[in-house]
Design an enzyme around this catalytic site. Structure first.
Site, PDB file in Angstrom:
ATOM      1  N   HIS A 172       0.826  -1.214   0.000  1.00  9.18           N
ATOM      2  CA  HIS A 172       0.000   0.000   0.000  1.00  9.18           C
ATOM      3  C   HIS A 172       0.865   1.271   0.000  1.00  9.18           C
ATOM      4  O   HIS A 172       0.684   2.156  -0.830  1.00  9.18           O
ATOM      5  CB  HIS A 172      -0.925   0.036   1.216  1.00  9.18           C
ATOM      6  N   ARG A 209       1.815   7.077  20.144  1.00  8.44           N
ATOM      7  CA  ARG A 209       2.300   7.458  18.809  1.00  8.44           C
ATOM      8  C   ARG A 209       3.234   6.407  18.213  1.00  8.44           C
ATOM      9  O   ARG A 209       3.721   6.561  17.107  1.00  8.44           O
ATOM     10  CB  ARG A 209       3.103   8.772  18.900  1.00  8.44           C
TER      11      ARG A 209
HETATM   12  C1  BG6 Z   1      -5.182  -4.474   4.493  1.00  7.92           C
HETATM   13  C2  BG6 Z   1      -4.339  -4.986   5.621  1.00  7.92           C
HETATM   14  O1  BG6 Z   1      -4.537  -4.713   3.273  1.00  7.92           O
HETATM   15  O2  BG6 Z   1      -5.400  -3.090   4.648  1.00  7.92           O
HETATM   16  C3  BG6 Z   1      -4.992  -4.655   6.962  1.00  7.92           C
HETATM   17  O3  BG6 Z   1      -4.169  -6.384   5.500  1.00  7.92           O
HETATM   18  C4  BG6 Z   1      -5.351  -3.202   7.054  1.00  7.92           C
HETATM   19  O4  BG6 Z   1      -4.131  -5.014   8.012  1.00  7.92           O
HETATM   20  C5  BG6 Z   1      -6.099  -2.737   5.815  1.00  7.92           C
HETATM   21  O5  BG6 Z   1      -6.147  -3.013   8.204  1.00  7.92           O
HETATM   22  C6  BG6 Z   1      -6.290  -1.231   5.824  1.00  7.92           C
HETATM   23  O6  BG6 Z   1      -7.113  -0.865   4.768  1.00  7.92           O
HETATM   24  P1  BG6 Z   1      -7.908   0.516   4.835  1.00  7.92           P
HETATM   25  O7  BG6 Z   1      -8.550   0.619   3.494  1.00  7.92           O
HETATM   26  O8  BG6 Z   1      -8.872   0.392   5.961  1.00  7.92           O
HETATM   27  O9  BG6 Z   1      -6.898   1.581   5.086  1.00  7.92           O
END
Ligand code: BG6
Length: 480
Positions: free
Chosen positions: A246, A460
């Site tokens: 991400h 934090r």
């Molecule tokens: C997922 C992770 O890909 O993204 C999770 O496996 C995380 O751990 C999630 O909570 C967060 O996604 P968003 O869209 O809520 O920021």
């Protein structure tokens, strides 16, 4: 062709991802008219023996959003059929193919063409066998056109070698244009906006470089822990769960050069180049944390060294970015839930107002919650005195686009898979480069050579991370 019969097959239909993300996204697309009932059928496939109605009952509760959309919901659920079978058994996939085929021949508008979208809401360990079964027994065999596409989710492997192995196994069965690797961050409104912000605004073009930008932070925080997912999480940790995918995707969009055009291949070419320019991560530019209480989860070993928090500095070796730290930070069980990009500019040289202690210019893109884009800048404090103050130019989506519903990431991405647009999906070479960057660090963590430090849930994160931020040159500014 993008018309005619469409079969969407959700494998792992009774699992968490399918219930929480895939089916709700399909329902939203249906409600907006993107899945016309005379063309589309949805098939659930999983090991559990269920009737069509059993599956419908299992997912119903996830689709209503507390709203009364009863009639629409019932019509949508009627589009769903269920086939049970193992993930490596010929008979199950033959039965699935038969069900799809029956739908295809009964769909008048198909005129022989047939589109088959296989959504693998499954653990990656079964990807190879499932892809093989699909290839052998379930691909679209219509000679009048159509296609077969495969949608997969992370984790794509655990390190460079395992990811490459997985890529080769799937790559032997399907061509790259048939494979859609989802990173749901690429479906978020403000992530999609990054390209426009950067390349459609004259403001930023001359400033977006090492001469003007001091540091960039890409931050993901969650205010809850790994509740209920400890088993999965402990095997992966925050770097594999959030940063390597991400945050790295966001990093690419912030740092890449301008693509030749907005064609998916041109954009993805530039992402690969910037990933290739990332220098090896330095040990002293990494802080790992684990929140206190994480190992209380019975599925997590007591001596786990898995990070639930990490700050990692990436440095790019090219003309634009030499010397600019990109600080990627992600953590669970922190004091707030937020994802944002914070671009901090350098001090004004020869500042005649002597105002720099108040803070630097910043350009902030808040991905969630409450999407916003704002710039922090210095203005004259209104009044008789000539003094300065930090203020903001603020584009808050809630105010500016109050009547607009921002689509869910999965909704948008599934629509892209139907339309055949791969821009917001991860290409095989991109994935390889992403693993190249993090694999040496991940192996050191796995071997226990790089340790996590404890932090309090609701804090934090480790103070060591704030110290690293300061060492990297980040200056805390006032305001928000
Ligand atoms: C997922 C992770 O890909 O993204 C999770 O496996 C995380 O751990 C999630 O909570 C967060 O996604 P968003 O869209 O809520 O920021």
């Amino acid at each position: 062709p993008d018309t005619g019969c469409l079969s969407i097959i959700v494998l792992g239909a009774s699992g968490d991802l399918a219930k929480k993300k895939t089916f709700p996204a399909l329902f939203n697309l249906y409600r907006q008219g993107f899945l016309p009932p005379d063309e589309v059928h949805i098939f659930g496939y999983a090991r559990t023996k269920l009737s069509d109605d059993d599956l419908r009952d299992r997912i119903r509760g996830y689709l209503s959003h507390g709203k009364d959309n009863g009639e629409e919901l019932s019509k949508f659920l009627q589009l769903i059929k269920y086939v049970s079978g193992a993930y490596d058994a010929e008979e199950g996939f033959r039965a699935l193919d038969k069900a799809i085929f029956e739908h295809e021949v009964s769909t008048k508008s198909s005129e022989g063409s047939a589109r088959r979208l296989f959504y693998l809401a499954l653990p990656p360990s079964v990807y190879p066998s499932v892809c093989k079964m699909i290839k052998l027994y379930c691909t679209n065999k219509s000679d009048l056109g159509g296609w077969t596409r495969i949608v997969v989710e992370k984790p794509f492997g655990k390190d460079l070698a395992s990811a490459e192995q997985l890529s080769s196994q799937i790559g032997e069965l399907f061509d790259e244009p048939q494979i859609y690797r989802i990173d749901h961050y690429l479906g978020k409104e403000l992530v999609q906006n990054l390209l426009v912000l950067r390349f459609a605004n004259r403001f930023f073009l001359p400033l977006w470089n090492r001469d003007n930008i001091d540091n960039v932070q890409i931050v993901f925080r969650e205010d809850f822990g790994t509740e209920g997912r400890g088993g999965y999480f402990d095997e992966y940790g925050i770097i594999r769960d959030i940063i390597q995918n991400h945050l790295l995707q966001v990093f690419c969009l912030i740092a890449m050069e301008k693509p030749i055009s907005i064609r998916p291949e041109h954009i993805r070419d530039e992402k690969v180049k910037v990933l290739q320019s990332v220098e090896p991560i330095k040990e002293e530019e990494v802080v790992l944390g684990q929140y206190e209480g994480y190992t209380a989860d019975p599925t997590v070993p007591d001596n786990s060294n898995t990070p639930t928090f990490a700050t990692v500095i990436l440095r790019i070796h090219n003309e634009r970015w030499e010397g600019v730290p990109f600080i990627l930070k992600a953590g669970k069980a922190l004091n707030s839930r937020k994802a944002e990009v914070r671009v901090q500019f350098k001090d004004v040289p020869g500042d005649i107002f002597r105002c720099q202690k108040q803070g630097r210019n910043e350009f902030v893109i808040r991905l969630q919650p409450s999407e916003a884009i704002y710039m922090k800048l210095t203005v004259k404090q209104p009044g008789l005195e000539m003094s300065t103050v930090q203020s903001e130019l603020d584009l808050s989506y809630r105010q500016r686009y109050s009547g607009v519903t921002i689509p869910e990431a999965y909704e948008r991405l599934i629509l892209d898979t139907i339309r055949g647009d791969q821009q917001h999906f991860v290409r095989r070479d991109e994935l390889k480069e992403a693993w190249e960057i993090f694999t040496p660090l991940l192996h050191r963590i796995d071997r226990g050579e790089k340790k996590t430090v404890l932090y309090k849930p609701g804090s934090r994160g480790p103070t060591e991370a704030d110290e690293l931020l300061q060492r990297a040159g980040y200056v805390q500014t006032h305001g928000y």
